[in-house]
Design a protein around this motif. Structure first.
Motif, PDB file in Angstrom:
ATOM      1  N   THR A 177      32.079  32.099  36.529  1.00 56.61           N
ATOM      2  CA  THR A 177      32.430  30.688  36.365  1.00 56.61           C
ATOM      3  C   THR A 177      33.843  30.433  36.848  1.00 56.61           C
ATOM      4  O   THR A 177      34.092  29.496  37.617  1.00 56.61           O
ATOM      5  CB  THR A 177      32.290  30.265  34.890  1.00 56.61           C
ATOM      6  N   VAL A 178      34.781  31.252  36.424  1.00 58.26           N
ATOM      7  CA  VAL A 178      36.169  31.080  36.854  1.00 58.26           C
ATOM      8  C   VAL A 178      36.297  31.343  38.350  1.00 58.26           C
ATOM      9  O   VAL A 178      36.977  30.601  39.071  1.00 58.26           O
ATOM     10  CB  VAL A 178      37.100  32.000  36.038  1.00 58.26           C
ATOM     11  N   GLY A 179      35.638  32.379  38.845  1.00 60.85           N
ATOM     12  CA  GLY A 179      35.697  32.688  40.266  1.00 60.85           C
ATOM     13  C   GLY A 179      35.112  31.594  41.138  1.00 60.85           C
ATOM     14  O   GLY A 179      35.658  31.254  42.189  1.00 60.85           O
ATOM     15  N   LEU A 180      33.979  31.026  40.706  1.00 61.74           N
ATOM     16  CA  LEU A 180      33.359  29.962  41.495  1.00 61.74           C
ATOM     17  C   LEU A 180      34.162  28.669  41.447  1.00 61.74           C
ATOM     18  O   LEU A 180      34.288  27.976  42.454  1.00 61.74           O
ATOM     19  CB  LEU A 180      31.929  29.715  41.012  1.00 61.74           C
ATOM     20  N   LEU A 181      34.699  28.335  40.287  1.00 60.96           N
ATOM     21  CA  LEU A 181      35.445  27.076  40.179  1.00 60.96           C
ATOM     22  C   LEU A 181      36.769  27.121  40.925  1.00 60.96           C
ATOM     23  O   LEU A 181      37.122  26.175  41.628  1.00 60.96           O
ATOM     24  CB  LEU A 181      35.694  26.735  38.708  1.00 60.96           C
ATOM     25  N   PHE A 182      37.521  28.188  40.756  1.00 61.81           N
ATOM     26  CA  PHE A 182      38.868  28.222  41.300  1.00 61.81           C
ATOM     27  C   PHE A 182      38.995  29.074  42.552  1.00 61.81           C
ATOM     28  O   PHE A 182      39.709  28.712  43.478  1.00 61.81           O
ATOM     29  CB  PHE A 182      39.848  28.708  40.220  1.00 61.81           C
ATOM     30  N   GLY A 183      38.308  30.200  42.585  1.00 61.99           N
ATOM     31  CA  GLY A 183      38.442  31.092  43.728  1.00 61.99           C
ATOM     32  C   GLY A 183      37.780  30.557  44.987  1.00 61.99           C
ATOM     33  O   GLY A 183      38.371  30.587  46.067  1.00 61.99           O
ATOM     34  N   THR A 184      36.552  30.079  44.864  1.00 63.15           N
ATOM     35  CA  THR A 184      35.860  29.597  46.063  1.00 63.15           C
ATOM     36  C   THR A 184      36.502  28.337  46.618  1.00 63.15           C
ATOM     37  O   THR A 184      36.530  28.149  47.834  1.00 63.15           O
ATOM     38  CB  THR A 184      34.370  29.332  45.785  1.00 63.15           C
ATOM     39  N   THR A 185      37.033  27.492  45.757  1.00 65.72           N
ATOM     40  CA  THR A 185      37.691  26.289  46.269  1.00 65.72           C
ATOM     41  C   THR A 185      38.979  26.641  47.012  1.00 65.72           C
ATOM     42  O   THR A 185      39.279  26.041  48.046  1.00 65.72           O
ATOM     43  CB  THR A 185      37.988  25.294  45.137  1.00 65.72           C
ATOM     44  N   SER A 186      39.728  27.622  46.509  1.00 61.69           N
ATOM     45  CA  SER A 186      40.931  28.026  47.238  1.00 61.69           C
ATOM     46  C   SER A 186      40.554  28.739  48.535  1.00 61.69           C
ATOM     47  O   SER A 186      41.221  28.557  49.558  1.00 61.69           O
ATOM     48  CB  SER A 186      41.818  28.910  46.368  1.00 61.69           C
ATOM     49  N   GLY A 187      39.507  29.543  48.518  1.00 61.47           N
ATOM     50  CA  GLY A 187      39.038  30.187  49.746  1.00 61.47           C
ATOM     51  C   GLY A 187      38.534  29.180  50.764  1.00 61.47           C
ATOM     52  O   GLY A 187      38.755  29.322  51.969  1.00 61.47           O
TER      53      GLY A 187
ATOM     54  N   CYS B 174      34.069  33.975  50.187  1.00 61.16           N
ATOM     55  CA  CYS B 174      33.757  35.190  49.419  1.00 61.16           C
ATOM     56  C   CYS B 174      35.020  35.891  48.944  1.00 61.16           C
ATOM     57  O   CYS B 174      35.084  36.360  47.798  1.00 61.16           O
ATOM     58  CB  CYS B 174      32.915  36.143  50.260  1.00 61.16           C
ATOM     59  N   LEU B 175      36.035  35.954  49.783  1.00 63.50           N
ATOM     60  CA  LEU B 175      37.300  36.557  49.380  1.00 63.50           C
ATOM     61  C   LEU B 175      37.953  35.735  48.274  1.00 63.50           C
ATOM     62  O   LEU B 175      38.518  36.287  47.334  1.00 63.50           O
ATOM     63  CB  LEU B 175      38.235  36.681  50.584  1.00 63.50           C
ATOM     64  N   GLY B 176      37.846  34.417  48.363  1.00 66.62           N
ATOM     65  CA  GLY B 176      38.365  33.560  47.292  1.00 66.62           C
ATOM     66  C   GLY B 176      37.646  33.805  45.982  1.00 66.62           C
ATOM     67  O   GLY B 176      38.274  33.824  44.917  1.00 66.62           O
ATOM     68  N   LEU B 177      36.332  34.016  46.029  1.00 65.04           N
ATOM     69  CA  LEU B 177      35.578  34.327  44.820  1.00 65.04           C
ATOM     70  C   LEU B 177      36.054  35.634  44.203  1.00 65.04           C
ATOM     71  O   LEU B 177      36.239  35.732  42.992  1.00 65.04           O
ATOM     72  CB  LEU B 177      34.082  34.405  45.135  1.00 65.04           C
ATOM     73  N   ILE B 178      36.285  36.634  45.024  1.00 61.49           N
ATOM     74  CA  ILE B 178      36.740  37.934  44.517  1.00 61.49           C
ATOM     75  C   ILE B 178      38.130  37.820  43.911  1.00 61.49           C
ATOM     76  O   ILE B 178      38.379  38.298  42.803  1.00 61.49           O
ATOM     77  CB  ILE B 178      36.703  38.983  45.646  1.00 61.49           C
ATOM     78  N   VAL B 179      39.048  37.166  44.607  1.00 57.79           N
ATOM     79  CA  VAL B 179      40.419  37.031  44.103  1.00 57.79           C
ATOM     80  C   VAL B 179      40.451  36.157  42.853  1.00 57.79           C
ATOM     81  O   VAL B 179      41.171  36.453  41.900  1.00 57.79           O
ATOM     82  CB  VAL B 179      41.343  36.476  45.208  1.00 57.79           C
ATOM     83  N   GLY B 180      39.657  35.105  42.827  1.00 56.92           N
ATOM     84  CA  GLY B 180      39.607  34.240  41.648  1.00 56.92           C
ATOM     85  C   GLY B 180      38.980  34.910  40.439  1.00 56.92           C
ATOM     86  O   GLY B 180      39.251  34.537  39.301  1.00 56.92           O
ATOM     87  N   SER B 181      38.156  35.924  40.667  1.00 60.95           N
ATOM     88  CA  SER B 181      37.501  36.634  39.568  1.00 60.95           C
ATOM     89  C   SER B 181      38.283  37.838  39.065  1.00 60.95           C
ATOM     90  O   SER B 181      37.897  38.435  38.058  1.00 60.95           O
ATOM     91  CB  SER B 181      36.114  37.107  40.013  1.00 60.95           C
ATOM     92  N   LEU B 182      39.374  38.192  39.717  1.00 63.06           N
ATOM     93  CA  LEU B 182      40.122  39.384  39.318  1.00 63.06           C
ATOM     94  C   LEU B 182      40.720  39.265  37.924  1.00 63.06           C
ATOM     95  O   LEU B 182      40.522  40.143  37.082  1.00 63.06           O
ATOM     96  CB  LEU B 182      41.239  39.672  40.331  1.00 63.06           C
ATOM     97  N   TYR B 183      41.479  38.203  37.683  1.00 67.05           N
ATOM     98  CA  TYR B 183      42.155  38.096  36.392  1.00 67.05           C
ATOM     99  C   TYR B 183      41.184  37.983  35.218  1.00 67.05           C
ATOM    100  O   TYR B 183      41.310  38.729  34.251  1.00 67.05           O
ATOM    101  CB  TYR B 183      43.143  36.931  36.383  1.00 67.05           C
ATOM    102  N   PRO B 184      40.190  37.081  35.257  1.00 68.85           N
ATOM    103  CA  PRO B 184      39.272  37.049  34.112  1.00 68.85           C
ATOM    104  C   PRO B 184      38.432  38.319  34.011  1.00 68.85           C
ATOM    105  O   PRO B 184      38.029  38.713  32.928  1.00 68.85           O
ATOM    106  CB  PRO B 184      38.396  35.819  34.354  1.00 68.85           C
ATOM    107  N   GLY B 185      38.187  38.980  35.141  1.00 67.39           N
ATOM    108  CA  GLY B 185      37.431  40.224  35.105  1.00 67.39           C
ATOM    109  C   GLY B 185      38.167  41.334  34.390  1.00 67.39           C
ATOM    110  O   GLY B 185      37.582  42.105  33.626  1.00 67.39           O
ATOM    111  N   VAL B 186      39.460  41.420  34.611  1.00 67.35           N
ATOM    112  CA  VAL B 186      40.262  42.442  33.950  1.00 67.35           C
ATOM    113  C   VAL B 186      40.577  42.037  32.514  1.00 67.35           C
ATOM    114  O   VAL B 186      40.528  42.850  31.589  1.00 67.35           O
ATOM    115  CB  VAL B 186      41.568  42.684  34.740  1.00 67.35           C
TER     116      VAL B 186
END
Length: 136
Positions: free
Chosen positions: A110-120, A53-65
């Protein structure tokens, strides 16, 4: 990476650019992710689900902003886009519609799930492993 290191017949700058870009993105995620993970571990305990979940949040920060659909007043009229093959109106007079918010949410998740969750997931699988078990 093989093209960057000279093991491939690709003679363009593309592989080197991808390599440098991926290293910089990984470092940025690590600079944000690791302190947050240590804070969560100290106060709440850290398990695999919280790491993902933390990986999803961190991965979604840049595309979110970066893709925030806040009105800037520079466009008057309708902005049309496509959501799953359906033509929708994304914004009217620079104000996002419900469809605009759904397109924004789809892009961010999409970006958060692909990159953030995998890093988390990677961090969660390796953070509790004792050092002695790695060297066996």
């Amino acid at each position: 990476m093989a093209g960057t290191l000279g093991f491939s017949k690709i003679n363009s700058a593309g592989p080197a650019f991808i390599f440098i870009f991926s290293i910089s993105i990984s470092l940025a995620h690590m600079i944000i992710y690791v302190p947050l993970a240590l804070i969560i571990e100290r106060y709440f305990g850290l398990n695999l689900f919280k790491c993902i979940c933390l990986g999803l949040i961190v991965g979604s920060l840049y595309p979110g902003v970066n893709a925030w659909p806040y009105p800037d007043g520079s466009y008057i009229g309708k902005v049309e886009d496509t959501l799953m093959g359906i033509d929708v109106i994304k914004a009217i007079n620079s104000y996002p519609t419900l469809w605009g918010w759904l397109i924004y949410l789809k892009h961010v998740l999409t970006v958060g799930l692909l990159f953030g969750t995998t890093s988390g997931l990677g961090y969660g699988l390796f953070y509790k492993r004792p050092v002695s078990s790695i060297h066996r």
